[in-house]
Enzyme design. Sequence first.
Site, mmCIF file in Angstrom:
data_model
loop_
_atom_site.group_PDB
_atom_site.id
_atom_site.type_symbol
_atom_site.label_atom_id
_atom_site.label_comp_id
_atom_site.label_asym_id
_atom_site.label_seq_id
_atom_site.Cartn_x
_atom_site.Cartn_y
_atom_site.Cartn_z
ATOM 1 N N SER A 144 40.124 40.196 32.725
ATOM 2 C CA SER A 144 40.642 39.661 33.990
ATOM 3 C C SER A 144 41.948 40.370 34.371
ATOM 4 C CB SER A 144 40.816 38.140 33.883
ATOM 5 O OG SER A 144 41.114 37.569 35.128
ATOM 6 N N GLU A 162 35.241 39.745 54.236
ATOM 7 C CA GLU A 162 35.485 40.493 55.467
ATOM 8 C C GLU A 162 34.984 41.923 55.302
ATOM 9 O OE1 GLU A 162 39.546 40.421 56.751
ATOM 10 O OE2 GLU A 162 39.896 38.429 55.909
ATOM 11 N N HIS A 186 36.158 39.910 38.112
ATOM 12 C CA HIS A 186 35.437 38.767 38.699
ATOM 13 C C HIS A 186 34.693 39.258 39.944
ATOM 14 C CE1 HIS A 186 37.770 35.981 36.146
ATOM 15 N NE2 HIS A 186 38.839 36.681 36.489
#
Length: 283
Positions: A144, A162, A186
């Site tokens: 992470s 977007e 992720h």
Amino acid sequence: MLQLETESLTQRMPKTTKAAVMVIGGAEDKIHGRQILQTFWSRAGASNAQIAIIPSASREPEAIGDRYRTIFNDMGVKTIEVLDIRERDDGNKPEWQDFIETATGVFITGGDQLRLCGLLSDTPIMDRVRMRAQLGEVTLAGTSAGAAIMGHHMIAGGGSGESPNRALVDLTTGLSILPELVVDQHFHNRNRMARLMSAIATYPDKLGIGIDEDTCAMFEGNDLFQVIGRGTVTIVDPGQMSYTNQPDVGMTEPLSMHHLKVHILSHGDRFDLHQRIPLPAHP
């Protein structure tokens, strides 16, 4: 070709070593098969490993450090040190510097990558971790936030959902362990494709790598990395990109990127960093 700042990964990480740099997308399995953590354990020396855990990205470093200590203890590791660095001066502690010199594995946990870089950048401990990892002397894993810091340019935050645009990604300086990468984690789990593409439009000399949860890109000293885990690794390769309007548009205007290559790799697949081509898993 993926290169370090002065020498190629091939030159500085001996092909005979089992050491690797493991870039993990976060949320790796800690309970059941523990495939990624077991691979780190094995590469670090199995029961003979000496493991340093760096939980500095977390707001609860003691708890997260203890969690990983328990996991590696359960695997049979006897020598584990949690480097609970909470102030920059902690990166100068002689006893922790001494441990890094003999460690066979270093595990950087998740949390806040800006916090992690703020505490570790340009400290003696991190400088030595970087050098030993690049020389193939230690297995280094980051999950992470610990994955996000691997490149010279780091994704510090941003949005999703977007079209690619300049405002979608916040960029800063990482820890330059694999400086030719821009890493996002992720990845598909949080819909970050447009964010990574926006970062690569800004730095088209880099290679974008998006890593899903419970998935790892494992880099070795043979110009290859291999995918481990249940998700995918996405490669955003601007090597043949012929045009982007990135320098000419406003912060929220959509980006154009022509002849951009994208590869999706799953467990066992490899990627040739020299040729920039994916290779299927061994049958």
